[in-house]
Write a protein that holds these residues in place. Structure first.
Motif, short mmCIF file in Angstrom:
data_model
loop_
_atom_site.label_atom_id
_atom_site.label_comp_id
_atom_site.label_asym_id
_atom_site.label_seq_id
_atom_site.Cartn_x
_atom_site.Cartn_y
_atom_site.Cartn_z
N LEU A 1 0.82 -1.20 0.00
CA LEU A 1 0.00 0.00 0.00
C LEU A 1 0.86 1.25 0.00
O LEU A 1 0.46 2.29 -0.54
N SER A 2 2.03 1.19 0.61
CA SER A 2 2.99 2.28 0.59
C SER A 2 4.34 1.70 0.99
O SER A 2 4.47 0.49 1.20
N HIS A 3 5.32 2.58 1.11
CA HIS A 3 6.68 2.12 1.42
C HIS A 3 7.34 3.12 2.36
O HIS A 3 6.85 4.24 2.57
N PHE A 4 8.48 2.73 2.91
CA PHE A 4 9.17 3.54 3.91
C PHE A 4 9.49 4.93 3.38
O PHE A 4 9.29 5.93 4.07
N ASP A 5 9.99 5.01 2.15
CA ASP A 5 10.48 6.29 1.63
C ASP A 5 9.41 7.10 0.92
O ASP A 5 9.37 8.32 1.03
N HIS A 6 8.56 6.42 0.14
CA HIS A 6 7.63 7.11 -0.74
C HIS A 6 6.35 6.31 -0.92
O HIS A 6 6.32 5.10 -0.67
N PRO A 7 5.30 6.97 -1.43
CA PRO A 7 4.10 6.24 -1.84
C PRO A 7 4.42 5.27 -3.00
O PRO A 7 5.52 5.30 -3.56
N GLY B 1 12.02 -3.83 15.99
CA GLY B 1 12.82 -3.39 17.12
C GLY B 1 12.44 -1.99 17.58
O GLY B 1 11.72 -1.26 16.92
N LYS B 2 12.94 -1.62 18.74
CA LYS B 2 12.57 -0.34 19.32
C LYS B 2 13.29 0.83 18.66
O LYS B 2 12.80 1.94 18.65
N ASN B 3 14.48 0.56 18.11
CA ASN B 3 15.28 1.66 17.57
C ASN B 3 14.85 1.95 16.14
O ASN B 3 15.24 1.28 15.21
N LEU B 4 14.00 2.94 15.95
CA LEU B 4 13.54 3.34 14.63
C LEU B 4 14.05 4.75 14.32
O LEU B 4 13.39 5.53 13.68
N SER B 5 15.24 5.06 14.82
CA SER B 5 15.79 6.40 14.63
C SER B 5 16.04 6.66 13.17
O SER B 5 16.25 5.75 12.38
N ILE B 6 16.00 7.92 12.79
CA ILE B 6 16.13 8.31 11.39
C ILE B 6 17.27 9.30 11.24
O ILE B 6 17.32 10.30 11.95
N ARG B 7 18.16 8.99 10.32
CA ARG B 7 19.27 9.91 10.02
C ARG B 7 19.10 10.35 8.58
O ARG B 7 19.20 9.54 7.66
N SER B 8 18.86 11.62 8.37
CA SER B 8 18.47 12.10 7.05
C SER B 8 19.63 12.16 6.07
O SER B 8 19.44 12.51 4.93
N ASP B 9 20.83 11.80 6.50
CA ASP B 9 21.96 11.87 5.59
C ASP B 9 22.10 10.61 4.75
O ASP B 9 23.04 10.50 3.97
N SER B 10 21.18 9.66 4.88
CA SER B 10 21.39 8.37 4.22
C SER B 10 20.19 7.90 3.42
O SER B 10 19.94 6.72 3.32
N TYR B 11 19.46 8.83 2.83
CA TYR B 11 18.22 8.43 2.19
C TYR B 11 18.20 8.77 0.71
O TYR B 11 18.76 9.73 0.27
N PRO B 12 17.42 7.94 -0.05
CA PRO B 12 17.27 8.23 -1.47
C PRO B 12 16.37 9.43 -1.68
O PRO B 12 15.58 9.79 -0.81
N ASP B 13 16.47 9.99 -2.89
CA ASP B 13 15.63 11.10 -3.30
C ASP B 13 15.75 12.28 -2.38
O ASP B 13 14.77 12.70 -1.77
#
Length: 538
Positions: A47-53, A526-538
């Protein structure tokens, strides 16, 4: 003025030449990091994905016949087709502002911007389908605004815009600016629209189309929305004029300096009341584009941004730029087929694109290679290597893999383990799938993205399994620092060289990791769902 039949002939020629050029580039260059990653949206639809629809995955499925034909050409075909349709939509939008000549200039502008010609017109990323539905929505709302809230067919146009706007949202979240732009126009310039039931119904239609993405995010604690909000969140820190300069310079370059300049000229001409035609249509374009541009320029004062995020906004200004060219230049008033400013823009695009393709394929400009003893690069970092050498890696690794499994050195069900979404996706497309291997990721979700879900769907890990780990001299990482506590033994790596134009440009290193000792923790839950914006596509 150019006779209508004469312009139309050149418009069809533009469509054909643009499509053929982009098809050739699509067919003969390797996929980039983002593109190979989005193939997973087609392989594992949701239905959707982590990064984008999900729209980019649907486009890949449609134009590759559900990956029956999965070459670079067919993976990118949806972007090429969308880019061709977008040229026509841009022509129609420019025509709405004044006449066919204005539409012709708008179509030309669309094809000399790096963002629209390359990023959304060749590369298979969310921007490709987004621009198709963005421009369709924009055309429908421009027509509605010109008609007026009481005009015949205005309500139907707004309802249709709700459908196309919903599809734009299913392509990329930034399509919400289509709705905020129209809303700003209604509030600032013509509040009669706020009494139209079609306006509210169109919003409900868009939300209904977008609802699968909302449901997916509800299931996963709105992780996708959290990811994107983290990318643009303004934090308390010192002003960063260097990041602002990078963002502004990137906007100028991505959209072509000539196109950027004409866009600014169109804005100035509007506020000086020098543009003819329906000012309401002009206002709509500005309320859609300017908030996006100013917003991301503002964010760039505090944190790193990506210049192509404002690509749709600058594309929205192209009809105004075309109208300025048509009305405010001598060549435009005469209906010149290719005014000097457009010749300059086309020349600049052709020059940079030619140099980029030569660098990717031949390395003529940054091809100092690497030191064969240390693997360290000579000269500055060459980002074009992201799109080069994966085929050589497969050819070099295949005999190693065949020998390992035939001799029993590695288990026949050995997998490839990576700790980031790239190069996991590159290895998946160029190495694992042709050789029948499985790629899994073992890291936190902020580094693996959709591969957290894919790893589960591929069966995950089991004690005793063997695995290969890949790294390169271009972006080196050592599995001993990542997985030494997971495996009984990690052996010394094999080295696979990559050559470009007879120059050694990269080493790929392949480690054998023997005997997984225990089942790793589930990184998806897991509990650690931290996000680092330096490592993402688009």
């Amino acid at each position: 003025m150019i006779p209508p039949f004469f312009k139309k002939k050149h418009l069809w020629l533009l469509l054909a030449v643009s499509a053929l050029t982009r098809l050739l580039i699509a067919a003969f260059t390797e996929l980039g990091n983002d593109e190979v990653y989005y193939i997973n949206y087609a392989l594992y639809p949701d239905l959707s994905h982590f990064d984008h629809p999900p729209m980019v995955g649907w486009f890949i499925q449609l134009f590759s016949l559900n990956l029956l034909s999965d070459s670079e050409l067919f993976i990118r075909l949806g972007a090429v087709v969308a880019g061709t349709l977008n040229t026509w939509l841009m022509y129609l939008t420019g025509k709405e502002l004044k006449d066919e000549t204005t539409g012709w200039y708008a179509a030309l502008l669309y094809n000399v911007s790096f963002y629209t010609f390359v990023i959304s017109g060749i590369f298979m990323m969310p921007d490709g389908p987004q621009m198709l539905f963005w421009l369709l929505t924009l055309l429908l709302v421009v027509k509605a605004v010109k008609t007026g809230p009481e005009g015949a067919g205005a309500g139907r146009l707004v309802l249709m815009a709700g459908v196309s706007g919903g599809l734009a949202l299913m392509s990329k979240y930034t399509s919400v600016f289509l709705f905020t732009g129209a809303g700003l126009y209604f509030l600032m310039y013509d509040r009669r629209w706020l009494r139209k039931w079609e306006v509210y119904t169109s919003i409900l239609i868009a939300l209904a189309i977008f609802s699968p993405v909302i449901l997916w995010n509800v299931r996963y604690d709105f992780i996708s929305f959290s990811f994107h909000s983290e990318r643009v969140e303004v934090v308390k820190t010192l002003l960063r004029p260097d990041l602002f300069a990078i963002e502004l310079g990137g906007q100028i370059f991505y959209n072509n300096p000539f196109v950027f300049g004409l866009g600014v000229a169109g804005i100035v001409a509007f506020y000086r009341k020098r543009l003819p035609g329906n000012r309401d249509a002009h206002r709509l374009l500005l309320t859609t584009a300017l908030p996006v541009i100013l917003l991301f320029l503002g964010f760039s004062l505090f944190r790193r941004t990506l210049p192509h995020w404002t690509g749709p906004a600058w594309t929205t200004l192209m009809p105004l730029a075309a109208l300025y060219l048509r009305n405010e230049t001598a060549q435009g008033r005469e209906g010149n087929r290719l005014p000097p400013l457009l010749k300059g823009a086309a020349g600049f695009l052709a020059l940079v694109l030619t140099l980029a393709l030569l660098q990717i394929s031949q390395g003529w400009f940054l091809n100092k290679g690497i030191n064969p003893d240390t693997g360290k690069r000579l000269g500055i970092k060459d980002i074009t290597l992201d799109m080069y050498g994966w085929g050589q890696l497969r050819e070099g690794f295949e005999p190693v893999y065949r020998q390992d499994t035939a001799s029993g050195r590695m288990h026949k069900d050995a997998v490839i383990i990576q700790q980031r979404w790239f190069p996991a996706a590159n290895l998946d497309y160029y190495v694992a799938r042709p050789l029948g291997l499985t790629v899994l990721t073992l890291a936190e979700i902020d580094r693996t993205h959709k591969y957290a879900w894919i790893t589960q769907q591929r069966g995950g890990f089991h004690p005793g399994m063997d695995a290969y780990y890949f790294s390169s001299s271009y972006a080196f990482s050592d599995p001993n620092g990542l997985y030494k506590d997971y495996f009984i033994r990690i052996e010394q790596p094999d080295t696979i060289p990559v050559y470009r134009n007879n120059v050694l440009v990269m080493y790929h290193y392949v480690w054998r990791m023997r005997g997984l000792m225990f089942h790793p923790p589930d990184k998806l839950t897991g509990k650690n769902l931290s996000i680092r914006s330096d490592s993402y596509p688009d």
